[in-house]
Scaffold this motif. Sequence first.
Motif, PDB file in Angstrom:
ATOM      1  N   THR A 174       0.829  -1.187   0.000  1.00 12.75           N
ATOM      2  CA  THR A 174       0.000   0.000   0.000  1.00 12.75           C
ATOM      3  C   THR A 174       0.868   1.242   0.000  1.00 12.75           C
ATOM      4  N   VAL A 175       0.366   2.269  -0.631  1.00 15.41           N
ATOM      5  CA  VAL A 175       0.959   3.591  -0.518  1.00 15.41           C
ATOM      6  C   VAL A 175       0.072   4.336   0.468  1.00 15.41           C
ATOM      7  N   MET A 176       0.708   4.862   1.507  1.00 10.53           N
ATOM      8  CA  MET A 176      -0.053   5.512   2.574  1.00 10.53           C
ATOM      9  C   MET A 176       0.436   6.945   2.753  1.00 10.53           C
ATOM     10  N   MET A 177      -0.425   7.773   3.329  1.00 10.84           N
ATOM     11  CA  MET A 177      -0.102   9.180   3.576  1.00 10.84           C
ATOM     12  C   MET A 177      -0.345   9.484   5.043  1.00 10.84           C
ATOM     13  N   PHE A 178       0.556  10.259   5.622  1.00  8.51           N
ATOM     14  CA  PHE A 178       0.445  10.652   7.026  1.00  8.51           C
ATOM     15  C   PHE A 178       0.845  12.111   7.170  1.00  8.51           C
ATOM     16  N   PRO A 179       0.251  12.805   8.149  1.00  6.86           N
ATOM     17  CA  PRO A 179       0.630  14.202   8.350  1.00  6.86           C
ATOM     18  C   PRO A 179       2.023  14.351   8.965  1.00  6.86           C
ATOM     19  N   THR A 180       2.472  13.346   9.752  1.00  2.00           N
ATOM     20  CA  THR A 180       3.785  13.405  10.406  1.00  2.00           C
ATOM     21  C   THR A 180       4.375  11.997  10.505  1.00  2.00           C
ATOM     22  N   ARG A 181       5.662  11.922  10.774  1.00  2.21           N
ATOM     23  CA  ARG A 181       6.311  10.628  11.014  1.00  2.21           C
ATOM     24  C   ARG A 181       5.740   9.975  12.278  1.00  2.21           C
ATOM     25  N   GLU A 182       5.402  10.794  13.259  1.00  2.00           N
ATOM     26  CA  GLU A 182       4.803  10.261  14.489  1.00  2.00           C
ATOM     27  C   GLU A 182       3.470   9.574  14.191  1.00  2.00           C
ATOM     28  N   ALA A 183       2.655  10.175  13.349  1.00  2.00           N
ATOM     29  CA  ALA A 183       1.368   9.569  12.982  1.00  2.00           C
ATOM     30  C   ALA A 183       1.595   8.248  12.250  1.00  2.00           C
ATOM     31  N   GLU A 184       2.598   8.201  11.397  1.00  2.00           N
ATOM     32  CA  GLU A 184       2.937   6.962  10.692  1.00  2.00           C
ATOM     33  C   GLU A 184       3.344   5.880  11.688  1.00  2.00           C
ATOM     34  N   SER A 185       4.182   6.239  12.632  1.00  2.00           N
ATOM     35  CA  SER A 185       4.641   5.296  13.650  1.00  2.00           C
ATOM     36  C   SER A 185       3.477   4.792  14.506  1.00  2.00           C
ATOM     37  N   ARG A 186       2.562   5.690  14.863  1.00  2.00           N
ATOM     38  CA  ARG A 186       1.365   5.304  15.628  1.00  2.00           C
ATOM     39  C   ARG A 186       0.506   4.327  14.845  1.00  2.00           C
ATOM     40  N   TRP A 187       0.357   4.569  13.531  1.00  2.00           N
ATOM     41  CA  TRP A 187      -0.452   3.661  12.708  1.00  2.00           C
ATOM     42  C   TRP A 187       0.149   2.258  12.723  1.00  2.00           C
ATOM     43  N   ILE A 188       1.456   2.171  12.533  1.00  2.00           N
ATOM     44  CA  ILE A 188       2.130   0.865  12.536  1.00  2.00           C
ATOM     45  C   ILE A 188       1.921   0.181  13.885  1.00  2.00           C
ATOM     46  N   HIS A 189       2.093   0.918  14.961  1.00  2.00           N
ATOM     47  CA  HIS A 189       1.915   0.367  16.308  1.00  2.00           C
ATOM     48  C   HIS A 189       0.490  -0.171  16.494  1.00  2.00           C
ATOM     49  N   GLU A 190      -0.496   0.604  16.099  1.00  2.00           N
ATOM     50  CA  GLU A 190      -1.899   0.180  16.246  1.00  2.00           C
ATOM     51  C   GLU A 190      -2.215  -1.018  15.356  1.00  2.00           C
ATOM     52  N   PHE A 191      -1.644  -1.041  14.159  1.00  3.36           N
ATOM     53  CA  PHE A 191      -1.871  -2.179  13.279  1.00  3.36           C
ATOM     54  C   PHE A 191      -1.328  -3.455  13.910  1.00  3.36           C
ATOM     55  N   TYR A 192      -0.107  -3.385  14.436  1.00  2.00           N
ATOM     56  CA  TYR A 192       0.469  -4.573  15.079  1.00  2.00           C
ATOM     57  C   TYR A 192      -0.350  -5.006  16.292  1.00  2.00           C
ATOM     58  N   LYS A 193      -0.857  -4.048  17.063  1.00  2.00           N
ATOM     59  CA  LYS A 193      -1.686  -4.399  18.226  1.00  2.00           C
ATOM     60  C   LYS A 193      -2.942  -5.139  17.794  1.00  2.00           C
ATOM     61  N   GLU A 194      -3.577  -4.674  16.722  1.00  3.58           N
ATOM     62  CA  GLU A 194      -4.842  -5.254  16.254  1.00  3.58           C
ATOM     63  C   GLU A 194      -4.656  -6.520  15.419  1.00  3.58           C
ATOM     64  N   HIS A 195      -3.613  -6.536  14.577  1.00  3.16           N
ATOM     65  CA  HIS A 195      -3.507  -7.596  13.558  1.00  3.16           C
ATOM     66  C   HIS A 195      -2.109  -8.199  13.450  1.00  3.16           C
ATOM     67  N   GLY A 196      -1.313  -8.033  14.461  1.00  3.61           N
ATOM     68  CA  GLY A 196       0.065  -8.525  14.416  1.00  3.61           C
ATOM     69  C   GLY A 196       0.199 -10.020  14.238  1.00  3.61           C
ATOM     70  N   SER A 197      -0.809 -10.775  14.633  1.00  2.00           N
ATOM     71  CA  SER A 197      -0.700 -12.236  14.522  1.00  2.00           C
ATOM     72  C   SER A 197      -0.765 -12.726  13.080  1.00  2.00           C
ATOM     73  N   VAL A 198      -1.343 -11.958  12.188  1.00  2.00           N
ATOM     74  CA  VAL A 198      -1.461 -12.392  10.787  1.00  2.00           C
ATOM     75  C   VAL A 198      -0.292 -11.890   9.929  1.00  2.00           C
ATOM     76  N   VAL A 199       0.456 -10.936  10.452  1.00  2.00           N
ATOM     77  CA  VAL A 199       1.559 -10.343   9.697  1.00  2.00           C
ATOM     78  C   VAL A 199       2.865 -10.609  10.433  1.00  2.00           C
ATOM     79  N   SER A 200       3.827 -11.187   9.744  1.00  2.16           N
ATOM     80  CA  SER A 200       5.113 -11.436  10.391  1.00  2.16           C
ATOM     81  C   SER A 200       6.054 -10.244  10.261  1.00  2.16           C
ATOM     82  N   ASN A 201       5.791  -9.355   9.295  1.00  2.00           N
ATOM     83  CA  ASN A 201       6.650  -8.183   9.135  1.00  2.00           C
ATOM     84  C   ASN A 201       5.949  -7.137   8.272  1.00  2.00           C
TER      85      ASN A 201
END
Length: 175
Positions: free
Chosen positions: A118-145
């Motif tokens: 996916t190509v994604m857009m974020f207002p800041t690097r912090e927002a990007e980092s938060r998105w990754i963190h939340e994704f892993y919290k919600e769906h980390g078991s299906v994604v290894s990386n």
Amino acid sequence: MQGDTPEWEFTERDVVILRELAGDPQVSSRQLTDILADKYGIEVSHVTVSESIRRMREEGVFREAVIPNEDFFIFGLFEFKFNAEHFAEEWRAAMEYIRDSPNTLFYFLSDGEYQWKTVMMFPTREAESRWIHEFYKEHGSVVSNIRNSVVTNVLKFGTDPELLESLNDGPRTRE
């Protein structure tokens, strides 16, 4: 976004309209009418041009998207590698999470080790980092990386009008 391939028989006028829209997405139907006459010798009313554009849009011949200038957002390429152990039970929720995220600009499937991209857009690097963190919290078991790359400079964005000329060549397959 994925759906049936539009059932559309391209006329010369359709292709010319798409080419001109690709070159200048802001061109009006009145301006297109003049361009069709002056550049291509196609005489039609602006109402006919407007109706052709409307019908092609409704049939899914082309899509429109608002994409802010890259100076306002940070763009990133995200690639998702699966954890096969939990894939069968959890892939759909993870896919929908990515697809439905307001940060997702373009989402596609590919072959290889990292099959969701996916190509994604974020207002800041912090927002990007938060998105990754939340994704892993919600769906980390299906994604290894998640491999993400910062898009530092957008050097080209758009469809070259010449590419659309091939639409007159008749039926095609995606192979």
